[in-house]
Design a protein around this motif. Structure first.
Motif: not given
Length: 343
Positions: A257-262, A273-282
C-alpha cells in the motif's frame, strides 16, 4: 436277470433321480467392497468441500494481532516553533488487535485499531500519547462478506464501504468502496491491473480524495492570515493525491500500500490553504511490513486453495477411479465352489 441300472446324466451309473447341483453363489470380495465404498465416500466428499467446508473456511479471523508500518518523506507543522518542517521522515504505524471475547459473543469480527503518525522527534518516544497524531477505532464486520456491522461498540458508528483493513474474499476486478478514516467516508478505488508480488498474484486498486473540509480547529488567527483575531476556528481540509493498494485475490489481504495524504488549515471561508499540517508523498509499506503481509496472505490463500480446489479435485478424481474399480470387481464377483451331497 435284473435289469441294469440306467446311466445317470453325466454317464455315471446310479445317478438317476438325484437332484442337479445348485449353481455356485456369486460373492464380492471385501477388497472390492472397500474400494467401492471408499470411492463413493470421496465422490460425496468433493462437493461437500466446495459447497459446505470452503464457505466456512473463508471467514475473517478474530484473533488477529498485526502491526503495519508506512514510511516516507514529507513535511509537518511543528507546533513548538510554529513552522512547517520540510523533508522529514514520516512514519504511520497501525496496530490491529482482535477482541476474541466480543467476536465469540456476536459472531462478528471485532478489531480494535490504533494508528499513530510520528515525526523524527516523536518516533523514538514510542508512546502513542506523544505522537504527532493518534487515533483509535473499533471496527466490526461480517466475517464472510466483510460488510460493516453496527454492534459491539463500533467506532466510528458511520463506518461504511466494502473494504478497510482488508477486502472481501475472492476479490473481483471491479471498483470497491474503501473507507478512509481521515475523510470519514468511503472512497471509490478502481481496479488498475494485476501484479506479481513475491510469488503471489495481487490486484491493484487506485483512487484519490479531492480536497474536502473535515472539521475545524482553534488556532491563533495569525496562522491563517487573520492577525487581527486572537483565536479563530480554522477549517481543517484533507486530500489524498494517490491511494494505491495491492490486494491478494483469494483472501482480500492488503499486501502492499501507498498513500499521499495532505492535511491543511484555511481561514473560515477561504479558498486557499494557509498552513500545511501534514504532507507526504508515497507513504508506503516498509519492506518488513510487505514481507509479513505476503507471508500471511500466502498461508491463508494456501489453506483456502487446498480446501476449495486441490482436495475437491483429488477427491473427485480418486473417488471416481476407486468407485469404477470397485464396481467392476463387485460386478465380476467370485464363484464359490459347491459340492454334491447325498439325498
Amino acid at each position: 436277470m435284473r435289469p441294469s441300472t440306467p446311466p445317470g446324466p453325466a454317464g455315471h451309473p446310479g445317478s438317476a433321480g438325484r437332484p442337479a447341483p445348485a449353481p455356485a453363489a456369486r460373492t464380492a470380495s471385501p477388497w472390492s467392497l472397500a474400494l467401492l465404498g471408499t470411492g463413493v465416500f470421496l465422490l460425496v466428499l468433493a462437493p461437500l468441500l466446495v459447497w459446505y467446508v470452503t464457505p466456512r473456511a473463508a471467514v475473517t479471523p478474530v484473533d488477529v494481532d498485526v502491526t503495519t508500518v508506512f514510511a516516507g518523506t514529507g513535511s509537518y507543522f511543528d507546533t513548538g516553533s510554529l513552522t512547517t518542517r520540510e523533508r522529514q521522515r514520516i512514519t504511520v504505524t497501525r496496530h490491529v488487535l482482535g477482541d476474541v471475547a466480543a467476536a465469540e459473543r456476536s459472531g462478528r469480527a471485532v478489531w480494535d485499531v490504533s494508528t499513530t503518525v510520528d515525526t523524527p522527534q516523536t518516533l523514538p518516544l514510542n508512546d502513542p500519547r506523544r505522537a504527532f497524531q493518534w487515533t483509535t477505532g473499533r471496527w466490526v464486520t461480517d466475517r464472510r462478506s466483510n460488510a460493516p456491522v453496527h454492534c459491539c461498540g463500533e467506532s466510528p458508528g458511520r463506518f461504511d464501504g466494502d473494504a478497510y483493513l482488508k477486502f472481501p474474499f475472492d476479490v473481483a476486478k471491479r471498483t470497491y468502496r474503501w473507507w478512509d478514516d481521515t475523510l470519514g467516508a468511503a472512497v471509490p478505488l478502481r481496479f488498475a491491473g494485476t501484479t506479481r508480488l513475491s510469488g503471489i498474484t495481487g490486484y491493484r486498486f487506485t483512487g484519490t480524495v479531492p480536497a474536502t473540509r473535515t472539521g475545524t480547529r482553534q488556532v491563533p488567527g495569525r496562522l491563517v492570515g487573520r492577525p487581527e483575531q486572537g483565536q479563530i476556528q480554522a477549517e481543517e481540509w484533507y486530500a489524498n493525491t494517490g491511494i494505491s493498494l495491492v490486494v491478494e485475490e483469494r483472501t482480500g489481504r492488503i499486501v502492499d500500500a501507498s498513500i499521499s495524504p495532505l492535511k491543511t488549515l484555511r481561514a473560515p471561508g477561504a479558498r486557499r490553504d494557509a498552513v500545511v499540517l501534514l504532507r507526504a508523498r508515497n507513504l508506503a509499506f516498509t519492506p518488513a511490513t510487505r514481507r509479513a503481509q505476503v507471508t500471511l496472505a500466502r498461508a491463508e490463500s494456501g489453506k483456502l486453495t487446498l480446501v476449495g480446489r486441490t482436495l475437491p479435485v483429488v477427491a473427485a478424481a480418486g473417488g471416481g477411479a476407486l468407485a469404477l474399480a470397485g464396481g467392476v470387481l463387485v460386478a465380476r464377483g467370485g464363484r464359490r465352489g459347491g459340492r454334491f451331497s447325498p439325498v
